[in-house]
Write an enzyme that holds these catalytic residues in place. Sequence first.
Site, short mmCIF file in Angstrom:
data_model
loop_
_atom_site.label_atom_id
_atom_site.label_comp_id
_atom_site.label_asym_id
_atom_site.label_seq_id
_atom_site.Cartn_x
_atom_site.Cartn_y
_atom_site.Cartn_z
N LEU A 103 0.87 -1.17 0.00
CA LEU A 103 0.00 0.00 0.00
C LEU A 103 0.90 1.22 0.00
O LEU A 103 1.96 1.22 0.64
CB LEU A 103 -0.91 0.02 1.24
CG LEU A 103 -2.00 -1.05 1.33
CD1 LEU A 103 -2.75 -0.93 2.65
CD2 LEU A 103 -2.98 -0.96 0.17
N ASP A 104 0.50 2.27 -0.71
CA ASP A 104 1.31 3.47 -0.77
C ASP A 104 1.53 4.06 0.62
O ASP A 104 0.78 3.77 1.57
CB ASP A 104 0.64 4.52 -1.66
CG ASP A 104 0.56 4.07 -3.11
OD1 ASP A 104 1.35 3.19 -3.49
OD2 ASP A 104 -0.30 4.60 -3.84
N LEU A 105 2.54 4.91 0.72
CA LEU A 105 2.89 5.54 1.99
C LEU A 105 1.69 6.22 2.63
O LEU A 105 1.46 6.11 3.85
CB LEU A 105 4.02 6.56 1.77
CG LEU A 105 4.50 7.34 3.00
CD1 LEU A 105 5.19 6.41 3.98
CD2 LEU A 105 5.44 8.47 2.57
#
Length: 382
Positions: A103-105
């Site tokens: 998952l993105d930051l």
Amino acid sequence: MVMRLDKLLAHYGIGTRKEVKNYIRKGFVTVNGSIIKKDDFKVDYETDKIIFDGELITYKPYVYIMLNKPAGYVSATKDNVHPTVVDLIYGYEQYDLFPVGRLDLDTEGLLLLTNDGDFAHKLLAPSRHHSKLYYACVEGIMDENDILKFKEGITIDHYRCQSSNLSIIKTEDNTSEVLIEIFEGKFHQVKKMVESVGKKVTYLKRLQMKNMINYEKRKFRRKFMNKLVVYFSYTGNTKLLATTIREKLNCDILEIKTVIPYSEDYDTVVNDEQNSEASNHLPEIQEIGIDLSKYDEIILGTPVWWYRPVPAIRTFLNQNDLSGKTIKPFATNAGWLGKTFKEIRTLCPNSEICEGMNIVFESYSDKLVTKEQDIENWIKTL
């Protein structure tokens, strides 16, 4: 599953491999009540009772953790700039966890962590079609045209995505709240899909990962399925194997018996069964006295008579609906398997039939031809 005692204890977190070897040699460990001082001693962590310094060791080779990831954490095991999702997990340091996918930051929500590479590979493979459901806040008004475009397949970075599902929760003041379901995992896919229709994701959270249950059932069948050994035996060879399996798996067992017992004279049985085969007659069997609905998996043992499952087993399969159950057959014979396993598949069309184990004995004997190690290895897969 068999492994070295020192390796098991080190993986469990007792200490380093060197420290564990020292503990073992000093007599801190017992296996099934006996003190073991050899660090290379082989144990089966599924069946052996292993105690370290008074503590019962319950070893799990793989762990699976569902994490509600907060924003600001990187989906990695190490990072020089940001904290990682592994930093959020305590008490599992010895398992070398890694995130399944990413998952993105700034993205929140469901993330799985494990040390099971096979599980991760199958979960991430596009051919498995595991769907991922996201909740998103969007700058811009999403409408029916966007729903249609998502369904047809959005093109991002010269790649046409698989058909996806867009559901609009509400729109107001040039913002939208939506649910987006995708079936693959391209880099920044949800954000880029929304950008391709002229809007921008301002908040993203993964809610679900679907369609995992079939793989999980296969993966953990040994742990969670209720098993029953079912067998018929005339000479005692099949019974010996069935009882061995029952002891190894610590499960229930059911012996199939005919209402009219077979003659103890082998030649008489051969002649009678030859006539029965010609007329396709099946013997009546005694009441089984067990509720088969309690069991998910049937380990089915049959001698081979006239290249087929023994008639009593065919009666059992004809009389009982095993739909939805997993059947793991094994056959005992003197080298003439014939169509035994094929016929079991025919008699159980709505069951999952696993590859059968053919166990060969010398003719008119209880002396094995099949290697005992091959049988032991097969039992470990049950």
